[in-house]
Scaffold this motif. Sequence first.
Motif, PDB file in Angstrom:
ATOM      1  N   SER A   6       0.840  -1.189   0.000  1.00  0.00           N
ATOM      2  CA  SER A   6       0.000   0.000   0.000  1.00  0.00           C
ATOM      3  C   SER A   6       0.879   1.245   0.000  1.00  0.00           C
ATOM      4  O   SER A   6       2.074   1.192   0.293  1.00  0.00           O
ATOM      5  CB  SER A   6      -0.938   0.003   1.210  1.00  0.00           C
ATOM      6  OG  SER A   6      -0.211  -0.014   2.398  1.00  0.00           O
ATOM      7  N   ALA A   7       0.263   2.352  -0.371  1.00  0.00           N
ATOM      8  CA  ALA A   7       0.971   3.632  -0.411  1.00  0.00           C
ATOM      9  C   ALA A   7       0.031   4.718   0.084  1.00  0.00           C
ATOM     10  O   ALA A   7      -1.187   4.603  -0.038  1.00  0.00           O
ATOM     11  CB  ALA A   7       1.440   3.943  -1.833  1.00  0.00           C
ATOM     12  N   GLY A   8       0.590   5.764   0.648  1.00  0.00           N
ATOM     13  CA  GLY A   8      -0.212   6.871   1.151  1.00  0.00           C
ATOM     14  C   GLY A   8       0.681   8.020   1.549  1.00  0.00           C
ATOM     15  O   GLY A   8       1.821   8.121   1.086  1.00  0.00           O
ATOM     16  N   GLY A   9       0.177   8.862   2.393  1.00  0.00           N
ATOM     17  CA  GLY A   9       0.972  10.014   2.796  1.00  0.00           C
ATOM     18  C   GLY A   9       0.448  10.645   4.067  1.00  0.00           C
ATOM     19  O   GLY A   9      -0.642  10.334   4.533  1.00  0.00           O
ATOM     20  N   LYS A  42      -4.112   5.924   3.118  1.00  0.00           N
ATOM     21  CA  LYS A  42      -3.317   4.970   2.356  1.00  0.00           C
ATOM     22  C   LYS A  42      -4.250   3.969   1.706  1.00  0.00           C
ATOM     23  O   LYS A  42      -5.411   3.843   2.089  1.00  0.00           O
ATOM     24  CB  LYS A  42      -2.299   4.249   3.218  1.00  0.00           C
ATOM     25  CG  LYS A  42      -2.883   3.248   4.193  1.00  0.00           C
ATOM     26  CD  LYS A  42      -1.776   2.552   4.952  1.00  0.00           C
ATOM     27  CE  LYS A  42      -2.335   1.493   5.867  1.00  0.00           C
ATOM     28  NZ  LYS A  42      -2.646   0.255   5.209  1.00  0.00           N
ATOM     29  N   LYS A  54       3.433   3.474  -7.062  1.00  0.00           N
ATOM     30  CA  LYS A  54       3.221   3.792  -5.642  1.00  0.00           C
ATOM     31  C   LYS A  54       2.988   5.286  -5.451  1.00  0.00           C
ATOM     32  O   LYS A  54       2.207   5.693  -4.595  1.00  0.00           O
ATOM     33  CB  LYS A  54       4.370   3.278  -4.789  1.00  0.00           C
ATOM     34  CG  LYS A  54       5.724   3.816  -5.149  1.00  0.00           C
ATOM     35  CD  LYS A  54       6.813   3.148  -4.334  1.00  0.00           C
ATOM     36  CE  LYS A  54       8.162   3.618  -4.831  1.00  0.00           C
ATOM     37  NZ  LYS A  54       9.249   2.860  -4.272  1.00  0.00           N
ATOM     38  N   THR A  57      -0.593   6.015  -6.498  1.00  0.00           N
ATOM     39  CA  THR A  57      -1.509   5.504  -5.472  1.00  0.00           C
ATOM     40  C   THR A  57      -1.557   6.451  -4.277  1.00  0.00           C
ATOM     41  O   THR A  57      -2.633   6.763  -3.774  1.00  0.00           O
ATOM     42  CB  THR A  57      -1.057   4.099  -4.998  1.00  0.00           C
ATOM     43  OG1 THR A  57      -1.036   3.222  -6.114  1.00  0.00           O
ATOM     44  CG2 THR A  57      -2.000   3.562  -3.933  1.00  0.00           C
ATOM     45  N   ALA A  58      -0.399   6.907  -3.829  1.00  0.00           N
ATOM     46  CA  ALA A  58      -0.338   7.808  -2.672  1.00  0.00           C
ATOM     47  C   ALA A  58      -1.128   9.092  -2.960  1.00  0.00           C
ATOM     48  O   ALA A  58      -1.930   9.540  -2.132  1.00  0.00           O
ATOM     49  CB  ALA A  58       1.113   8.130  -2.333  1.00  0.00           C
ATOM     50  N   GLU A  61      -4.957   8.318  -3.062  1.00  0.00           N
ATOM     51  CA  GLU A  61      -5.514   8.066  -1.735  1.00  0.00           C
ATOM     52  C   GLU A  61      -5.643   9.345  -0.917  1.00  0.00           C
ATOM     53  O   GLU A  61      -6.633   9.550  -0.218  1.00  0.00           O
ATOM     54  CB  GLU A  61      -4.656   7.040  -0.993  1.00  0.00           C
ATOM     55  CG  GLU A  61      -4.764   5.649  -1.544  1.00  0.00           C
ATOM     56  CD  GLU A  61      -6.150   5.045  -1.383  1.00  0.00           C
ATOM     57  OE1 GLU A  61      -6.867   5.417  -0.425  1.00  0.00           O
ATOM     58  OE2 GLU A  61      -6.516   4.201  -2.205  1.00  0.00           O
ATOM     59  N   VAL A  62      -4.664  10.226  -1.016  1.00  0.00           N
ATOM     60  CA  VAL A  62      -4.721  11.492  -0.281  1.00  0.00           C
ATOM     61  C   VAL A  62      -5.871  12.345  -0.827  1.00  0.00           C
ATOM     62  O   VAL A  62      -6.637  12.942  -0.061  1.00  0.00           O
ATOM     63  CB  VAL A  62      -3.376  12.235  -0.372  1.00  0.00           C
ATOM     64  CG1 VAL A  62      -3.514  13.677   0.059  1.00  0.00           C
ATOM     65  CG2 VAL A  62      -2.330  11.514   0.483  1.00  0.00           C
TER      66      VAL A  62
END
Length: 65
Positions: A6-9, A42, A54, A57-58, A61-62
């Motif tokens: 998974s990816a996010g911030g 994420k 990634k 994706t981040a 998602e943000v």
Amino acid sequence: MKIQFSAGGIVFKRKAKSEKRKADILILVSQHSQHHGWVFPKGLIGDHVEEESKEQTALREVKEE
């Protein structure tokens, strides 16, 4: 065993300083639907877009949060 990534911030915003206070910092957290804890935005890489990076994706998602 299936491996998932998974990816996010961490999203933050600095509020303007006032005469009486220093600058405040707001941090975005979301309540996780499955275990009822608090998490940063994420999501799974490639669960919405095939071959999504990634970084993509981040950002996605943000924006969703």
